[in-house]
Design an enzyme around this catalytic site. Structure first.
Site, PDB file in Angstrom:
ATOM      1  N   GLU A 144       0.783  -1.233   0.000  1.00 42.22           N
ATOM      2  CA  GLU A 144       0.000   0.000   0.000  1.00 42.22           C
ATOM      3  C   GLU A 144       0.818   1.287   0.000  1.00 42.22           C
ATOM      4  OE1 GLU A 144      -2.827  -0.227   3.216  1.00 42.22           O
ATOM      5  OE2 GLU A 144      -3.926  -1.879   2.294  1.00 42.22           O
TER       6      GLU A 144
ATOM      7  N   GLU B  53      -5.454  -8.715   0.904  1.00 44.67           N
ATOM      8  CA  GLU B  53      -6.087  -8.417   2.195  1.00 44.67           C
ATOM      9  C   GLU B  53      -7.565  -8.157   1.988  1.00 44.67           C
ATOM     10  OE1 GLU B  53      -4.429  -5.222   4.558  1.00 44.67           O
ATOM     11  OE2 GLU B  53      -2.389  -5.873   4.109  1.00 44.67           O
TER      12      GLU B  53
HETATM   13  C1  FCB Z   1      -4.385  -2.188   5.538  1.00 44.54           C
HETATM   14  C2  FCB Z   1      -3.021  -2.594   6.046  1.00 44.54           C
HETATM   15  C3  FCB Z   1      -3.030  -3.655   7.101  1.00 44.54           C
HETATM   16  C4  FCB Z   1      -4.193  -3.498   8.050  1.00 44.54           C
HETATM   17  C5  FCB Z   1      -5.485  -3.323   7.291  1.00 44.54           C
HETATM   18  C6  FCB Z   1      -6.695  -3.210   8.167  1.00 44.54           C
HETATM   19  O1  FCB Z   1      -4.336  -0.879   5.092  1.00 44.54           O
HETATM   20  O2  FCB Z   1      -2.238  -3.048   4.982  1.00 44.54           O
HETATM   21  O3  FCB Z   1      -1.783  -3.636   7.737  1.00 44.54           O
HETATM   22  O4  FCB Z   1      -3.933  -2.480   8.929  1.00 44.54           O
HETATM   23  O5  FCB Z   1      -5.414  -2.184   6.475  1.00 44.54           O
END
Ligand code: FCB
Length: 447
Positions: A171, A351
């Site tokens: 990110e 994620e």
């Molecule tokens: C993302 C991050 C991860 C976690 C999630 C909820 O932005 O990559 O580390 O904090 O959000």
């Protein structure tokens, strides 16, 4: 709902199912065995930076509990584990000497995954930059690009033959915008010009690291992870539609266009004006090297409004403990749109998950909202794949409750509960559901 998803999802036999974590959020052991400090160690020490005053010094104590944590992952029936390396654990100052003890930890961890039939998905930068590099300007300083490439080379030299995948950055938008424009994440800087220079250096270091690792003969799949939303105009007005395109430009196209088209989007460049980053001749070509995969972290959609900010509560949808709207069709729409607008490499959802308050009742955690969140997003992913998007895997965020950055330990994203006093782990109902879902997938695939 959950049973329907499990029995109808069209996932191929070799689809990768996993769980994800990141070093600073779970490891603890912040100064053990020669580890150097990171910008998150420093940031957490400043009163007011972290909502509940917690930090990552001990948190889940994964550094000492990695073996039982790997057993836990294996017990879920997943095929892969996404984790990150703490750069200052393996190179305390971010340049110069490497720390043998630090590498020993990750070598044991990776070997432990392989022994349990888990594919290692490694991330090089999940935000914990060595403090010593920040003292010289951190990601704003072009020298950090070269230090990152050296660090990447060393990690690949030691682990590249054993891991399935190496991601350069997690990110870059968050590092740039939350860390350097809004200042609510480490290192806490508030400048749009710095933010844009940082974003450029992150992208450049990504591309240069990929080239270096390929020259070195690294066989792991190489790529990057971006956070993405599906941005919609709040109304059909021309002003809201223009706002949506600009927001999409700042959040998505600013990263996707350089990576996949070798240029910054002209409209957003014009909008940033004099704050635009310094780009050296040749940089854009170095950024746009082929990706073996693109990781996408998806949590919510964005509604763009030229007037009053859109009120998420008015959506009528469930809102998570982070204040994020639960909107699975946004994942389908995002993927279908990316597939239309770019020539994509294989995609992983690296994620996806949700924070909700939960409690232990008679040894169980009935986190039905988290379970529903995961089940409905997997179904939404299936919908995108049915429309032709090539997706190779899905990782739940997160394996464990952990240190959620500026929100601290108060927000629980785990499918496994962590008691921060005893460090006891308890599988929540969402974990049991995921295990059942994966077992059903194996049966459908006829394995
Ligand atoms: C993302 C991050 C991860 C976690 C999630 C909820 O932005 O990559 O580390 O904090 O959000």
């Amino acid at each position: 709902m959950s049973t329907t998803t499990a029995s109808t999802a069209p996932f191929p036999k070799n689809f990768v199912w996993g769980v994800a974590t990141a070093a600073y959020q779970i490891e603890g052991a912040w100064d053990a065995d020669g580890k150097g400090p990171s910008i998150w160690d420093d940031f957490c020490r400043v009163p007011g930076h972290i909502a509940d005053g917690t930090d990552g010094t001990v948190v889940c104590d994964h550094y000492h509990r990695w073996e039982s944590d790997l057993d836990l992952i294996q017990s879920l029936g997943v095929g892969a584990y996404r984790f990150s390396i703490s750069w200052p654990r393996v190179q305390p100052l971010g340049s110069g000497a490497f720390n043998e003890k630090g590498f020993e930890f990750y070598e044991k961890l990776v070997d432990g995954m392989l022994a349990r039939g888990l594919k290692p998905y490694l991330t090089l930068n999940h935000w914990d930059l060595p403090s010593a590099l920040q003292a010289n300007g951190g990601w704003e300083n072009r020298d950090t690009v070269h230090h990152f490439v050296n660090y990447a080379r060393e990690v690949a030299r030691r682990l590249g033959d054993r891991v399935a995948s190496i991601c350069t950055h997690n990110e870059p938008w968050v590092v740039a915008v939350l860390g350097h424009e809004q200042g609510i994440f480490a290192p806490g800087i508030k400048s749009r010009a710095v933010m844009l220079q940082v974003a450029h250096h992150l992208l450049l270091s990504h591309g240069m690291a990929l080239t270096a690792l390929r020259e070195q003969g690294c066989k792991a799949e190489l790529g990057i992870v971006l956070n993405m939303s599906h941005t919609q105009p709040a109304t059909d007005s021309e002003a809201d539609r223009a706002q949506a395109w600009l927001d999409d430009g700042k959040g998505l196209r600013w990263y996707m266009d350089p990576l996949l088209k070798g240029e910054y989007p002209a409209d957003v460049l014009a909008y940033f004006g004099a704050d635009a980053p310094k780009v050296f001749p040749g940089d854009m070509g170095k950024i746009a090297v082929p990706l073996d995969f693109l990781g996408i972290n998806y949590y919510f959609r964005c509604m763009a409004s030229a007037g009053e900010p859109w009120d998420v509560k008015a959506s009528g949808h469930v809102i998570t403990d982070m204040g994020w709207e639960v909107y699975p069709p946004g994942l389908t729409a995002l993927l279908v749109r990316l597939h239309r607008d770019y020539t994509l490499p294989p995609i992983y959802i690296t994620e996806n998950g949700a924070a909700f308050k939960d409690e232990v009742v008679d040894g169980r955690v009935h986190d039905v909202q988290r379970q529903t969140y995961i089940a409905t997003h997997i179904a939404a992913l299936g919908d995108a794949m049915a429309q032709g998007v090539r997706v190779h895997g899905y990782f739940v965020w997160s394996l464990l409750d952990n240190f959620e950055w500026a929100s601290g330990c108060s927000k629980r994203f785990g499918i496994v509960r962590v008691d921060y006093d005893t460090h006891e782990r308890t599988l929540k109902d969402s974990a049991l559901w995921y295990r059942g879902f994966l077992a059903a997938q194996k049966n459908i695939a006829g394995v």
